[in-house]
Design a protein around this motif. Structure first.
Motif, PDB file in Angstrom:
ATOM      1  N   PHE A  34      39.164  62.348 -49.137  1.00 59.18           N
ATOM      2  CA  PHE A  34      39.358  61.079 -49.842  1.00 59.18           C
ATOM      3  C   PHE A  34      40.788  60.581 -49.667  1.00 59.18           C
ATOM      4  CE2 PHE A  34      35.479  61.668 -52.578  1.00 59.18           C
ATOM      5  CZ  PHE A  34      34.950  60.412 -52.328  1.00 59.18           C
ATOM      6  N   ALA A  35      41.742  61.519 -49.660  1.00 55.95           N
ATOM      7  CA  ALA A  35      43.144  61.140 -49.481  1.00 55.95           C
ATOM      8  C   ALA A  35      43.365  60.525 -48.105  1.00 55.95           C
ATOM      9  CB  ALA A  35      44.047  62.356 -49.664  1.00 55.95           C
ATOM     10  N   PHE A  36      42.708  61.074 -47.079  1.00 52.86           N
ATOM     11  CA  PHE A  36      42.806  60.492 -45.740  1.00 52.86           C
ATOM     12  C   PHE A  36      42.267  59.059 -45.733  1.00 52.86           C
ATOM     13  CE2 PHE A  36      42.937  64.862 -43.692  1.00 52.86           C
ATOM     14  CZ  PHE A  36      44.200  64.691 -43.165  1.00 52.86           C
ATOM     15  N   LEU A  37      41.128  58.839 -46.404  1.00 50.70           N
ATOM     16  CA  LEU A  37      40.537  57.509 -46.456  1.00 50.70           C
ATOM     17  C   LEU A  37      41.448  56.535 -47.207  1.00 50.70           C
ATOM     18  CD1 LEU A  37      38.248  55.513 -45.953  1.00 50.70           C
ATOM     19  CD2 LEU A  37      37.076  56.443 -47.976  1.00 50.70           C
ATOM     20  N   GLY A  38      41.970  57.001 -48.353  1.00 50.34           N
ATOM     21  CA  GLY A  38      42.884  56.160 -49.108  1.00 50.34           C
ATOM     22  C   GLY A  38      44.142  55.831 -48.320  1.00 50.34           C
ATOM     23  N   ALA A  39      44.669  56.834 -47.607  1.00 46.89           N
ATOM     24  CA  ALA A  39      45.861  56.616 -46.786  1.00 46.89           C
ATOM     25  C   ALA A  39      45.580  55.626 -45.667  1.00 46.89           C
ATOM     26  CB  ALA A  39      46.348  57.945 -46.208  1.00 46.89           C
ATOM     27  N   ALA A  40      44.387  55.700 -45.086  1.00 42.92           N
ATOM     28  CA  ALA A  40      44.025  54.787 -43.998  1.00 42.92           C
ATOM     29  C   ALA A  40      43.997  53.346 -44.498  1.00 42.92           C
ATOM     30  CB  ALA A  40      42.667  55.171 -43.418  1.00 42.92           C
ATOM     31  N   ILE A  41      43.413  53.130 -45.674  1.00 42.54           N
ATOM     32  CA  ILE A  41      43.339  51.776 -46.216  1.00 42.54           C
ATOM     33  C   ILE A  41      44.728  51.259 -46.575  1.00 42.54           C
ATOM     34  CG2 ILE A  41      42.465  50.381 -48.138  1.00 42.54           C
ATOM     35  CD1 ILE A  41      40.000  52.227 -48.171  1.00 42.54           C
ATOM     36  N   TYR A  42      45.524  52.109 -47.239  1.00 41.13           N
ATOM     37  CA  TYR A  42      46.878  51.698 -47.636  1.00 41.13           C
ATOM     38  C   TYR A  42      47.742  51.401 -46.427  1.00 41.13           C
ATOM     39  CZ  TYR A  42      51.735  52.235 -49.082  1.00 41.13           C
ATOM     40  OH  TYR A  42      53.094  52.044 -49.257  1.00 41.13           O
ATOM     41  N   LEU A  43      47.771  52.309 -45.456  1.00 37.28           N
ATOM     42  CA  LEU A  43      48.601  52.110 -44.271  1.00 37.28           C
ATOM     43  C   LEU A  43      48.107  50.923 -43.448  1.00 37.28           C
ATOM     44  CD1 LEU A  43      49.170  55.820 -43.171  1.00 37.28           C
ATOM     45  CD2 LEU A  43      50.837  54.283 -44.237  1.00 37.28           C
ATOM     46  N   GLY A  44      46.790  50.729 -43.427  1.00 36.11           N
ATOM     47  CA  GLY A  44      46.249  49.573 -42.725  1.00 36.11           C
ATOM     48  C   GLY A  44      46.754  48.276 -43.335  1.00 36.11           C
ATOM     49  N   LEU A  45      46.799  48.214 -44.661  1.00 35.62           N
ATOM     50  CA  LEU A  45      47.320  47.024 -45.334  1.00 35.62           C
ATOM     51  C   LEU A  45      48.807  46.835 -45.053  1.00 35.62           C
ATOM     52  CD1 LEU A  45      45.507  47.327 -48.793  1.00 35.62           C
ATOM     53  CD2 LEU A  45      45.026  45.684 -46.976  1.00 35.62           C
ATOM     54  N   VAL A  46      49.550  47.940 -44.993  1.00 36.65           N
ATOM     55  CA  VAL A  46      50.983  47.868 -44.679  1.00 36.65           C
ATOM     56  C   VAL A  46      51.179  47.321 -43.266  1.00 36.65           C
ATOM     57  CG1 VAL A  46      53.085  49.206 -44.277  1.00 36.65           C
ATOM     58  CG2 VAL A  46      51.673  49.671 -46.279  1.00 36.65           C
ATOM     59  N   ILE A  47      50.397  47.839 -42.320  1.00 34.82           N
ATOM     60  CA  ILE A  47      50.518  47.383 -40.918  1.00 34.82           C
ATOM     61  C   ILE A  47      50.210  45.894 -40.805  1.00 34.82           C
ATOM     62  CG2 ILE A  47      49.497  47.597 -38.621  1.00 34.82           C
ATOM     63  CD1 ILE A  47      49.057  50.596 -39.276  1.00 34.82           C
ATOM     64  N   LEU A  48      49.226  45.430 -41.568  1.00 37.10           N
ATOM     65  CA  LEU A  48      48.795  44.034 -41.485  1.00 37.10           C
ATOM     66  C   LEU A  48      49.674  43.087 -42.303  1.00 37.10           C
ATOM     67  CD1 LEU A  48      44.943  44.581 -41.742  1.00 37.10           C
ATOM     68  CD2 LEU A  48      46.190  43.780 -39.714  1.00 37.10           C
ATOM     69  N   SER A  49      50.586  43.650 -43.101  1.00 39.02           N
ATOM     70  CA  SER A  49      51.408  42.803 -43.969  1.00 39.02           C
ATOM     71  C   SER A  49      52.521  42.093 -43.196  1.00 39.02           C
ATOM     72  CB  SER A  49      52.016  43.641 -45.094  1.00 39.02           C
ATOM     73  OG  SER A  49      52.882  44.636 -44.576  1.00 39.02           O
TER      74      SER A  49
END
Length: 233
Positions: free
Chosen positions: A218-233
């Motif tokens: 779950f932490a990997f999934l959460g990290a993927a979503i968070y980092l994805g949002l950071v990359i797209l910001s």
């Protein structure tokens, strides 16, 4: 500078990223027990077994063969290496690859790199596969990725990023389900977690390791979503 605090979230690209992941999650849950998801489930099993193989090679062991079965099972035959690293690498590795695919989908260049590396990995595994299910899976997905790549480059059907994102979400969800099904709900006594519990000197049993590995997934999934949002910001 990266927008780690996600100030001003969410813009158009970030909303599209979150909405697409949400749609994929619903579609996967609805179609979970249908044949339509079988190829993607098998590719997740492939990444599970490939993670065992990578962990074996990184700890100086030898991979003697890999199999993926039509019933969504698989096995990797290894010799040597650090067993305490190899055993958890399957479940956690597939979660990790899910995160990598999700992050790769945020940019067209990284999407191309991920698709190309994945195709090369499938081609390499094709020569060490021990059964025809895995061989057919490798050939099928190489052809599938090639077709999607051609459509991406030469037509207006630009779906490569969405395919890579779907594979990432599928891996993340299937890994969590696999951990729950094998280690918590049914307690498969030949599972990686039960074997790991026998090696580990701590008092945790296989189910306990399943819970721990589930939280990490779950932490990997959460990290993927968070980092994805950071990359797209």
């Amino acid at each position: 500078m990266p927008n780690w605090e996600l100030q001003g979230c969410c813009d158009r690209d970030q909303k599209a990223f979150l909405i697409t992941i949400g749609i994929y999650t619903v579609v996967i849950l609805v179609l979970w027990r249908t044949f339509l998801l079988t190829p993607f489930k098998l590719i997740t099993v492939f990444l599970h077994e490939a993670s065992h193989a990578i962990a074996c090679m990184l700890t100086c062991g030898k991979v003697e063969g890999m199999e993926v079965h039509a019933n969504e099972g698989g096995v990797t035959q290894t010799r040597g290496g650090a067993y305490w690293v190899i055993l958890p690498a399957g479940y956690l590795g597939s979660s990790f690859w899910g995160m990598i695919f999700i992050l790769a989908s945020t940019n067209l260049l990284t999407t191309r790199i991920a698709a190309g590396c994945f195709a090369v990995a499938l081609l390499i595994v094709l020569f060490v596969a021990k059964n025809w299910t895995l061989r057919g899976l490798c050939i099928g997905f190489i052809v599938f990725l090639a077709v999607v790549w051609v459509l991406q480059e030469y037509t207006k059907v630009r779906i490569l990023r969405y395919v890579i994102l779907f594979i990432g979400v599928m891996n993340s969800l299937f890994s969590v389900y696999d951990i729950y099904d094998d280690l918590i709900s049914r307690r498969v006594h030949s599972s990686d977690a039960e074997k790991f519990a026998e090696l580990c000197p701590c008092p945790c049993n296989g189910a306990a390791w399943g819970v721990i590995w589930g939280f990490i997934s779950f932490a990997f999934l959460g990290a993927a979503i968070y980092l994805g949002l950071v990359i797209l910001s």
